[in-house]
Every structure is written in C-alpha cells, then in structure tokens.
Design a protein around this motif. Structure first.
Motif, PDB file in Angstrom:
ATOM      1  N   MET A  12     -13.922 -19.554  11.661  1.00 18.29           N
ATOM      2  CA  MET A  12     -14.157 -18.431  12.631  1.00 18.29           C
ATOM      3  C   MET A  12     -15.505 -17.640  12.311  1.00 18.29           C
ATOM      4  SD  MET A  12     -11.980 -14.804  13.130  1.00 18.29           S
ATOM      5  CE  MET A  12     -10.497 -15.755  13.664  1.00 18.29           C
ATOM      6  N   LYS A  13     -16.327 -17.593  13.365  1.00 16.58           N
ATOM      7  CA  LYS A  13     -17.659 -16.846  13.136  1.00 16.58           C
ATOM      8  C   LYS A  13     -17.397 -15.376  12.569  1.00 16.58           C
ATOM      9  CE  LYS A  13     -20.434 -19.891  15.937  1.00 16.58           C
ATOM     10  NZ  LYS A  13     -21.049 -20.245  14.977  1.00 16.58           N
ATOM     11  N   SER A  14     -18.081 -15.036  11.717  1.00 17.00           N
ATOM     12  CA  SER A  14     -18.146 -13.823  11.269  1.00 17.00           C
ATOM     13  C   SER A  14     -18.662 -12.716  12.250  1.00 17.00           C
ATOM     14  CB  SER A  14     -18.888 -13.469   9.947  1.00 17.00           C
ATOM     15  OG  SER A  14     -20.188 -13.881  10.093  1.00 17.00           O
ATOM     16  N   VAL A  15     -18.343 -11.414  12.333  1.00 20.36           N
ATOM     17  CA  VAL A  15     -18.800 -10.641  13.406  1.00 20.36           C
ATOM     18  C   VAL A  15     -19.816  -9.605  12.831  1.00 20.36           C
ATOM     19  CG1 VAL A  15     -18.424  -8.644  14.976  1.00 20.36           C
ATOM     20  CG2 VAL A  15     -16.730 -10.627  14.826  1.00 20.36           C
ATOM     21  N   LEU A  16     -21.094  -9.710  13.296  1.00 21.15           N
ATOM     22  CA  LEU A  16     -22.214  -8.738  12.951  1.00 21.15           C
ATOM     23  C   LEU A  16     -22.354  -7.616  13.814  1.00 21.15           C
ATOM     24  CD1 LEU A  16     -24.603 -11.603  11.871  1.00 21.15           C
ATOM     25  CD2 LEU A  16     -23.344 -10.265  10.304  1.00 21.15           C
ATOM     26  N   VAL A  17     -22.731  -6.473  13.037  1.00 24.79           N
ATOM     27  CA  VAL A  17     -22.956  -5.284  14.003  1.00 24.79           C
ATOM     28  C   VAL A  17     -24.624  -5.388  14.542  1.00 24.79           C
ATOM     29  CG1 VAL A  17     -23.124  -2.830  13.981  1.00 24.79           C
ATOM     30  CG2 VAL A  17     -21.461  -3.947  12.775  1.00 24.79           C
ATOM     31  N   ILE A  18     -24.621  -5.146  15.666  1.00 25.45           N
ATOM     32  CA  ILE A  18     -26.061  -5.021  16.122  1.00 25.45           C
ATOM     33  C   ILE A  18     -26.427  -3.695  16.199  1.00 25.45           C
ATOM     34  CG2 ILE A  18     -27.575  -5.202  18.180  1.00 25.45           C
ATOM     35  CD1 ILE A  18     -25.595  -7.621  18.990  1.00 25.45           C
ATOM     36  N   TRP A  19     -27.870  -3.365  15.405  1.00 18.61           N
ATOM     37  CA  TRP A  19     -28.123  -2.162  15.279  1.00 18.61           C
ATOM     38  C   TRP A  19     -29.480  -2.049  16.050  1.00 18.61           C
ATOM     39  CZ3 TRP A  19     -25.898   1.994  12.831  1.00 18.61           C
ATOM     40  CH2 TRP A  19     -24.894   1.553  11.718  1.00 18.61           C
ATOM     41  N   THR A  20     -29.591  -0.811  16.851  1.00 20.68           N
ATOM     42  CA  THR A  20     -30.815  -0.683  17.478  1.00 20.68           C
ATOM     43  C   THR A  20     -31.828   0.049  16.610  1.00 20.68           C
ATOM     44  OG1 THR A  20     -30.547   1.562  18.239  1.00 20.68           O
ATOM     45  CG2 THR A  20     -29.631  -0.002  19.880  1.00 20.68           C
ATOM     46  N   LEU A  21     -33.162  -0.250  17.120  1.00 19.09           N
ATOM     47  CA  LEU A  21     -34.167   0.228  15.979  1.00 19.09           C
ATOM     48  C   LEU A  21     -34.598   1.735  16.387  1.00 19.09           C
ATOM     49  CD1 LEU A  21     -35.851  -3.075  15.883  1.00 19.09           C
ATOM     50  CD2 LEU A  21     -34.277  -2.318  14.182  1.00 19.09           C
ATOM     51  N   LEU A  22     -33.816   2.371  17.199  1.00 21.60           N
ATOM     52  CA  LEU A  22     -34.208   3.730  17.758  1.00 21.60           C
ATOM     53  C   LEU A  22     -33.724   4.480  16.422  1.00 21.60           C
ATOM     54  CD1 LEU A  22     -35.021   5.081  20.444  1.00 21.60           C
ATOM     55  CD2 LEU A  22     -32.658   5.366  20.863  1.00 21.60           C
ATOM     56  N   VAL A  41     -29.706 -19.319  17.125  1.00 17.72           N
ATOM     57  CA  VAL A  41     -28.496 -19.366  17.422  1.00 17.72           C
ATOM     58  C   VAL A  41     -27.382 -19.599  16.306  1.00 17.72           C
ATOM     59  CG1 VAL A  41     -26.866 -20.462  19.083  1.00 17.72           C
ATOM     60  CG2 VAL A  41     -28.931 -19.750  19.814  1.00 17.72           C
ATOM     61  N   ARG A  42     -27.735 -20.493  15.545  1.00 18.98           N
ATOM     62  CA  ARG A  42     -26.954 -20.745  14.360  1.00 18.98           C
ATOM     63  C   ARG A  42     -26.546 -19.504  13.545  1.00 18.98           C
ATOM     64  NH1 ARG A  42     -29.540 -26.028  14.234  1.00 18.98           N
ATOM     65  NH2 ARG A  42     -31.143 -25.289  12.604  1.00 18.98           N
ATOM     66  N   ARG A  43     -27.731 -18.541  13.611  1.00 18.52           N
ATOM     67  CA  ARG A  43     -27.573 -17.461  12.615  1.00 18.52           C
ATOM     68  C   ARG A  43     -26.900 -16.226  13.363  1.00 18.52           C
ATOM     69  NH1 ARG A  43     -30.462 -16.902   8.119  1.00 18.52           N
ATOM     70  NH2 ARG A  43     -28.985 -15.417   7.814  1.00 18.52           N
ATOM     71  N   VAL A  44     -27.150 -16.151  14.671  1.00 16.42           N
ATOM     72  CA  VAL A  44     -26.827 -14.856  15.396  1.00 16.42           C
ATOM     73  C   VAL A  44     -25.807 -15.206  16.723  1.00 16.42           C
ATOM     74  CG1 VAL A  44     -29.234 -13.772  15.231  1.00 16.42           C
ATOM     75  CG2 VAL A  44     -28.641 -14.936  17.240  1.00 16.42           C
ATOM     76  N   TYR A  45     -25.457 -16.444  16.712  1.00 14.97           N
ATOM     77  CA  TYR A  45     -24.245 -16.700  17.468  1.00 14.97           C
ATOM     78  C   TYR A  45     -24.712 -16.571  19.179  1.00 14.97           C
ATOM     79  CZ  TYR A  45     -19.669 -17.221  19.482  1.00 14.97           C
ATOM     80  OH  TYR A  45     -18.525 -17.719  20.410  1.00 14.97           O
ATOM     81  N   ARG A  46     -25.156 -15.585  19.384  1.00 15.30           N
ATOM     82  CA  ARG A  46     -25.574 -15.616  20.934  1.00 15.30           C
ATOM     83  C   ARG A  46     -26.827 -15.164  21.199  1.00 15.30           C
ATOM     84  NH1 ARG A  46     -22.042 -11.492  24.148  1.00 15.30           N
ATOM     85  NH2 ARG A  46     -22.423 -10.047  22.619  1.00 15.30           N
ATOM     86  N   LEU A  47     -27.523 -15.565  21.899  1.00 17.14           N
ATOM     87  CA  LEU A  47     -28.935 -15.208  22.255  1.00 17.14           C
ATOM     88  C   LEU A  47     -29.365 -15.428  23.782  1.00 17.14           C
ATOM     89  CD1 LEU A  47     -31.388 -14.421  20.244  1.00 17.14           C
ATOM     90  CD2 LEU A  47     -32.189 -16.934  20.575  1.00 17.14           C
ATOM     91  N   GLY A  48     -29.850 -14.187  24.257  1.00 20.66           N
ATOM     92  CA  GLY A  48     -30.289 -14.083  25.655  1.00 20.66           C
ATOM     93  C   GLY A  48     -31.694 -14.969  25.657  1.00 20.66           C
ATOM     94  N   CYS A 107     -36.309 -14.901  17.902  1.00 19.38           N
ATOM     95  CA  CYS A 107     -35.900 -14.539  16.581  1.00 19.38           C
ATOM     96  C   CYS A 107     -37.238 -14.576  15.526  1.00 19.38           C
ATOM     97  CB  CYS A 107     -34.656 -15.148  15.975  1.00 19.38           C
ATOM     98  SG  CYS A 107     -33.076 -14.824  16.884  1.00 19.38           S
ATOM     99  N   MET A 108     -37.350 -13.862  14.608  1.00 15.14           N
ATOM    100  CA  MET A 108     -38.384 -13.941  13.552  1.00 15.14           C
ATOM    101  C   MET A 108     -37.488 -13.997  12.226  1.00 15.14           C
ATOM    102  SD  MET A 108     -40.872 -14.071  15.491  1.00 15.14           S
ATOM    103  CE  MET A 108     -41.480 -13.453  16.847  1.00 15.14           C
ATOM    104  N   ARG A 109     -37.696 -14.803  11.255  1.00 16.34           N
ATOM    105  CA  ARG A 109     -37.008 -14.720   9.845  1.00 16.34           C
ATOM    106  C   ARG A 109     -38.122 -13.739   9.047  1.00 16.34           C
ATOM    107  NH1 ARG A 109     -39.491 -18.197   6.796  1.00 16.34           N
ATOM    108  NH2 ARG A 109     -40.677 -20.140   7.568  1.00 16.34           N
ATOM    109  N   ARG A 110     -37.367 -13.207   8.157  1.00  8.70           N
ATOM    110  CA  ARG A 110     -37.971 -12.541   7.028  1.00  8.70           C
ATOM    111  C   ARG A 110     -37.279 -12.563   5.757  1.00  8.70           C
ATOM    112  NH1 ARG A 110     -35.323  -7.654   7.804  1.00  8.70           N
ATOM    113  NH2 ARG A 110     -33.379  -7.944   8.947  1.00  8.70           N
ATOM    114  N   PRO A 111     -37.969 -12.670   4.518  1.00  2.15           N
ATOM    115  CA  PRO A 111     -37.183 -12.586   3.257  1.00  2.15           C
ATOM    116  C   PRO A 111     -36.155 -11.374   3.170  1.00  2.15           C
ATOM    117  CG  PRO A 111     -39.580 -12.815   3.011  1.00  2.15           C
ATOM    118  CD  PRO A 111     -39.443 -12.228   4.228  1.00  2.15           C
ATOM    119  N   VAL A 112     -35.310 -11.374   2.375  1.00  2.00           N
ATOM    120  CA  VAL A 112     -34.286 -10.575   2.139  1.00  2.00           C
ATOM    121  C   VAL A 112     -35.009  -9.230   1.503  1.00  2.00           C
ATOM    122  CG1 VAL A 112     -32.380  -9.689   0.695  1.00  2.00           C
ATOM    123  CG2 VAL A 112     -32.391 -11.873   1.497  1.00  2.00           C
TER     124      VAL A 112
END
Length: 255
Positions: A1-11, A185-192, A197-202
């Motif tokens: 089962m894929k984990s559910v991630l919360v989407i946060w706006t940057l507002l 898509v492998r990381r965020v599951y759904r992509l319009g 996407c951009m990746r960045r270090p932790v």
C-alpha cells in the motif's frame, strides 16, 4: 500500500499593521523562508517580486516573477481568491528585503489558468496598474522554450521558511535539480500534466511562503513554486508548475 503524504501549499499568512508606503510593518504569524538557503545579493534576482494579498487583518505572502513591465507570473492558489478584487493585491519589486524597500505596484487584473484544479495548472498572470521601470534591480526573466535535462541545476528563490523556527528578513535562494516525470511519479504517486518536480537534499528546498516564486535555469524561467509533500526539508521532491507546458497560455494572457 502506498503511504499517504500531506500536500502543503507554500502560502503563508501574517498579521498586518500597515503594508503601504515606506517601511512595511508586519507582525509575523508565520513568515517562511527558503530552507537552508543562501542570502541573495542586491540585484542578483531582479525578476523576483513579493506578492501580498490582503484579507481583513491578515495578509498572505507569495513570490512571483516579472514577465514584462506590466505583468507578473505567480501561483494560482496565491491569487485565485482575488480574481474579482485585484485591488487587494500588492506587488513589491526591486528589493531583497521583506520588510522594506523596492517599488510598490497595485494589480488591476488577475488571470488564473482556466484548467487550474488540484494544483495542476497552478499558475496566474497579474496585470499591474502601472508599468515597472527596468533597471539593475528590476528586470524580466524570459520563459524557457524547451524542457531542461534531467538532473539540471535549478535556482529557487523566495521569502519562505529557512528552518522550523528562524526567520530571515532577506531574500533566500537554493539549488534544486530537475527530475524526470517517471522518477517523480514514483515519489509523489500522482502528477498532473502541467506539474514538474525538482529534487533537493534533505533539509533544503522551498517551504511555506515561497508559493508562486521562480525556478530558473540558465537565466530562464522553468517553473513556478506550487507545493511540497510532507513538511519542509524532508527530502521529498518539490512540485512546480511547468512553464514550458503552460508557455503558450502565459504569452496569450500577457497580450
């Protein structure tokens, strides 16, 4: 089962005492900055603007990019509630300081992408009520015409959260790296279809308050800051509106 991630706006929302004229007076509720970024020099990002939306005793802060003397590009979720009241929006150009300086412009029209939904096509064009004068600290950024290679460095900038507690009064910037759609898509599951996407270090990347700000590659605009997954600095990809995918619509609505 894929984990559910919360989407946060940057507002981000902050309480306001006075936002017009001279030094801007704010009482921060949440004043975010680019996570683990570097401090921008005067004129380093002449296309970067601060976008403020008034809402009673609160204001909402976002970033934006100068497209022309009369137009600003930002995220739709920053301004969609001001489509019928553009006079509630203020743009500050030509300053790296959140609290002071720069040129203040009001907005006469808000044009949100008609297909904006669930952060896909999260983009809007603002028409200023008077033209900017270009100089060493105020200038436009051209729109990218072609997709950049996977792994290409991208500069993100904004007045977003630097970490979980600290605030910087000066524009911050950081480097992220483009990702392919398959990787994302492998990381965020759904992509319009208008997202990229951009990746960045932790511990790095965009955070609350950076919405609508630029992602630039070799002096061209490739993305508009849209949202993050989980929380700031966790290492998940940051999601942007793809400027190349929406370029035709942007140009059409600048005319």
């Amino acid at each position: 089962m894929k984990s559910v991630l919360v989407i946060w706006t940057l507002l981000a929302a902050i309480s306001v005492n006075n936002i017009h004229g001279g030094k801007r007076k704010f009482r921060p509720l949440l004043e975010p900055r680019i996570f683990s970024g570097r401090t921008a020099a005067k004129g380093q990002f002449p296309y970067q603007v601060l976008v403020i939306r008034e809402n009673g005793t609160l204001i909402f802060i976002c970033g934006g990019s100068i497209l022309s003397r009369d137009h600003i590009l930002t995220a739709a979720h920053c301004v969609d509630k001001a489509k019928r009241t553009p006079e509630l929006l203020t743009v500050y150009a030509g300053t790296i300081y959140f609290m002071s300086g720069g040129v203040e412009k009001r907005v006469s029209r808000v044009i949100v992408h008609p297909a904006y939904v669930n952060y896909n096509n999260d983009i809007a064009v603002l028409k200023l009520n008077s033209s900017l004068k270009f100089n060493s600290v105020i200038n436009y950024i051209p729109l990218a015409k072609a997709n950049i290679p996977d792994g290409a460095p991208v500069i993100v900038s904004g007045w977003g959260q630097v970490n979980k507690t600290d605030i910087s009064p000066v524009l911050q910037y950081n480097t992220e790296y483009s990702m392919s759609r398959a990787q994302c898509v492998r990381r965020v599951y759904r992509l319009g279809d208008a997202m990229r996407c951009m990746r960045r270090p932790v511990g790095h990347g965009i955070c609350h308050g950076d919405s609508g700000g630029p992602a630039a590659h070799k002096g061209e605009l490739v993305g508009v800051n849209s949202y993050i997954l989980g929380d700031c600095g966790l290492g998940y990809p940051d999601v942007f509106t793809d400027v190349v995918a929406t370029r035709e619509w942007i140009i059409k609505n600048m005319k």
